[in-house]
Design a protein around this motif. Structure first.
Motif, mmCIF file in Angstrom:
data_model
loop_
_atom_site.group_PDB
_atom_site.id
_atom_site.type_symbol
_atom_site.label_atom_id
_atom_site.label_comp_id
_atom_site.label_asym_id
_atom_site.label_seq_id
_atom_site.Cartn_x
_atom_site.Cartn_y
_atom_site.Cartn_z
ATOM 1 N N MET A 115 80.218 -20.746 -2.979
ATOM 2 C CA MET A 115 79.991 -19.903 -1.803
ATOM 3 C C MET A 115 78.660 -19.141 -1.904
ATOM 4 O O MET A 115 77.874 -19.107 -0.978
ATOM 5 C CB MET A 115 81.145 -18.914 -1.655
ATOM 6 N N TYR A 116 78.408 -18.568 -3.070
ATOM 7 C CA TYR A 116 77.156 -17.837 -3.271
ATOM 8 C C TYR A 116 76.217 -18.673 -4.136
ATOM 9 O O TYR A 116 76.654 -19.481 -4.951
ATOM 10 C CB TYR A 116 77.418 -16.483 -3.933
ATOM 11 N N ASP A 117 74.928 -18.463 -3.961
ATOM 12 C CA ASP A 117 73.918 -19.193 -4.728
ATOM 13 C C ASP A 117 73.440 -18.303 -5.880
ATOM 14 O O ASP A 117 72.646 -17.387 -5.694
ATOM 15 C CB ASP A 117 72.750 -19.569 -3.808
ATOM 16 N N TYR A 118 73.948 -18.613 -7.061
ATOM 17 C CA TYR A 118 73.611 -17.808 -8.243
ATOM 18 C C TYR A 118 72.439 -18.391 -9.040
ATOM 19 O O TYR A 118 72.078 -17.835 -10.077
ATOM 20 C CB TYR A 118 74.824 -17.751 -9.186
ATOM 21 N N ARG A 119 71.861 -19.490 -8.580
ATOM 22 C CA ARG A 119 70.961 -20.263 -9.446
ATOM 23 C C ARG A 119 69.878 -19.439 -10.142
ATOM 24 O O ARG A 119 69.723 -19.501 -11.359
ATOM 25 C CB ARG A 119 70.290 -21.387 -8.637
ATOM 26 N N THR A 125 67.439 -16.357 -5.768
ATOM 27 C CA THR A 125 68.614 -16.523 -4.903
ATOM 28 C C THR A 125 69.537 -15.305 -4.904
ATOM 29 O O THR A 125 70.417 -15.194 -4.057
ATOM 30 C CB THR A 125 69.418 -17.759 -5.321
ATOM 31 N N MET A 126 69.353 -14.394 -5.859
ATOM 32 C CA MET A 126 70.166 -13.175 -5.930
ATOM 33 C C MET A 126 69.400 -12.138 -6.749
ATOM 34 O O MET A 126 68.651 -12.501 -7.654
ATOM 35 C CB MET A 126 71.522 -13.486 -6.589
ATOM 36 N N ILE A 128 68.949 -12.668 0.941
ATOM 37 C CA ILE A 128 69.254 -12.684 -0.498
ATOM 38 C C ILE A 128 70.146 -11.491 -0.836
ATOM 39 O O ILE A 128 69.802 -10.353 -0.524
ATOM 40 C CB ILE A 128 67.953 -12.629 -1.335
ATOM 41 N N PRO A 129 71.286 -11.726 -1.483
ATOM 42 C CA PRO A 129 72.197 -10.620 -1.789
ATOM 43 C C PRO A 129 71.609 -9.602 -2.763
ATOM 44 O O PRO A 129 70.957 -9.969 -3.747
ATOM 45 C CB PRO A 129 73.419 -11.316 -2.425
ATOM 46 N N LEU A 130 71.854 -8.326 -2.473
ATOM 47 C CA LEU A 130 71.502 -7.223 -3.369
ATOM 48 C C LEU A 130 72.763 -6.789 -4.110
ATOM 49 O O LEU A 130 73.747 -6.359 -3.499
ATOM 50 C CB LEU A 130 70.943 -6.044 -2.573
ATOM 51 N N ILE A 190 80.425 -9.082 -3.060
ATOM 52 C CA ILE A 190 80.368 -9.867 -4.299
ATOM 53 C C ILE A 190 80.695 -8.959 -5.483
ATOM 54 O O ILE A 190 80.160 -7.854 -5.586
ATOM 55 C CB ILE A 190 78.961 -10.467 -4.487
ATOM 56 N N LEU A 191 81.565 -9.424 -6.374
ATOM 57 C CA LEU A 191 81.917 -8.636 -7.559
ATOM 58 C C LEU A 191 81.778 -9.503 -8.801
ATOM 59 O O LEU A 191 82.400 -10.567 -8.903
ATOM 60 C CB LEU A 191 83.349 -8.106 -7.442
ATOM 61 N N GLY A 192 80.922 -9.044 -9.720
ATOM 62 C CA GLY A 192 80.704 -9.756 -10.977
ATOM 63 C C GLY A 192 81.062 -8.879 -12.161
ATOM 64 O O GLY A 192 81.093 -7.649 -12.058
ATOM 65 N N LEU A 193 81.311 -9.515 -13.289
ATOM 66 C CA LEU A 193 81.678 -8.797 -14.520
ATOM 67 C C LEU A 193 81.023 -9.469 -15.715
ATOM 68 O O LEU A 193 81.061 -10.697 -15.847
ATOM 69 C CB LEU A 193 83.202 -8.817 -14.703
ATOM 70 N N SER A 194 80.437 -8.664 -16.601
ATOM 71 C CA SER A 194 79.890 -9.198 -17.847
ATOM 72 C C SER A 194 81.013 -9.472 -18.839
ATOM 73 O O SER A 194 81.900 -8.631 -19.018
ATOM 74 C CB SER A 194 78.913 -8.202 -18.483
ATOM 75 N N VAL A 195 80.961 -10.634 -19.462
ATOM 76 C CA VAL A 195 81.907 -10.944 -20.537
ATOM 77 C C VAL A 195 81.111 -11.295 -21.787
ATOM 78 O O VAL A 195 80.156 -12.053 -21.730
ATOM 79 C CB VAL A 195 82.893 -12.077 -20.152
ATOM 80 N N GLU A 196 81.517 -10.698 -22.900
ATOM 81 C CA GLU A 196 80.710 -10.799 -24.117
ATOM 82 C C GLU A 196 81.422 -11.508 -25.256
ATOM 83 O O GLU A 196 80.863 -11.654 -26.338
ATOM 84 C CB GLU A 196 80.290 -9.385 -24.537
ATOM 85 N N ASN A 197 82.662 -11.945 -25.012
ATOM 86 C CA ASN A 197 83.363 -12.731 -26.020
ATOM 87 C C ASN A 197 84.487 -13.535 -25.347
ATOM 88 O O ASN A 197 84.741 -13.375 -24.151
ATOM 89 C CB ASN A 197 83.914 -11.846 -27.155
#
Length: 206
Positions: free
Chosen positions: A1-5, A32-33, A62-64, A102-109
């Motif tokens: 759906m979203y362009d994260y490239r 793209t973002m 372009i999404p902010l 849009i909701l993103g989350l960092s994952v570190e393991n």
């Protein structure tokens, strides 16, 4: 759906005039973002920076994305928020920003990657792929092998970040990343436009 490239993460050390120039050029180069990052806790400055670049991004479609701060995202009606593991819980953030953002989350393991699959997220930021000077508190680097395993496991799109540049970006894409998040490779380039164009070519895709 979203362009994260080609996902640009801004450098909070650059002043607002330089930030505007970098964003303007990066847009022309095809990012793209864009995630606006401000780690110093000055909420007024954060809002001011967001308001300075939002019209340019909006005009280009372009999404902010706002880093960490749901309140700032709501204040400027940004397109989304990117959370870290110590920020507001994802389900609470989703309730506040609504379904259309849009909701993103960092994952570190791997444990965080697994736990994130059941959260109301649009994508995950896989951090860090390689060790990087912009993130000094990295305790784990996924590497290409870890990225490939994460990509095979995750139901959510993965945006790779950390130590990625022209020399390794193609390998990161081939390992399964849906997007590449970059700071230095664009923000510190002599020409952010040329850098963005070159990186996008290396990433390939639509």
């Amino acid at each position: 759906m979203y362009d994260y490239r080609l996902y640009l993460v801004t450098d909070e050390h650059q002043d607002i005039e330089l930030l505007e120039r970098v964003i303007r050029e990066a847009i022309a180069g095809g990012v793209t973002m864009v995630q606006l990052r401000e780690k110093h806790g000055d909420i007024r400055a954060f809002i001011q920076r967001a308001e300075a670049i939002k019209p340019m991004l909006q005009a280009a479609g372009i999404p902010l994305i706002i880093n960490d701060r749901v309140d700032v995202a709501l204040a400027v009606d940004a397109d989304g928020v990117h959370l870290g593991q110590s920020d507001m819980p994802a389900d609470v953030a989703r309730r506040l920003i609504g379904e259309g953002k849009i909701l993103g989350l960092s994952v570190e393991n791997e444990q965080q990657l697994e736990a994130a699959q059941s959260l109301p997220l649009d994508y995950l930021g896989l951090s860090a792929i390689f060790p990087t000077p912009t993130k000094t508190d990295t305790v784990y680097a996924w590497g290409l092998e870890g990225l490939a395993k994460a990509s095979a496991f995750s139901q959510l799109p993965l945006v790779a970040i950390g130590g990625i540049n022209e020399s390794n970006i193609r390998a990161v894409v081939e390992a399964g990343a849906d997007g590449i998040a970059l700071v230095s490779a664009i923000c510190h380039a002599d020409s952010p436009k040329d850098a963005s164009q070159q990186l996008l070519t290396l990433i390939g895709g639509n």
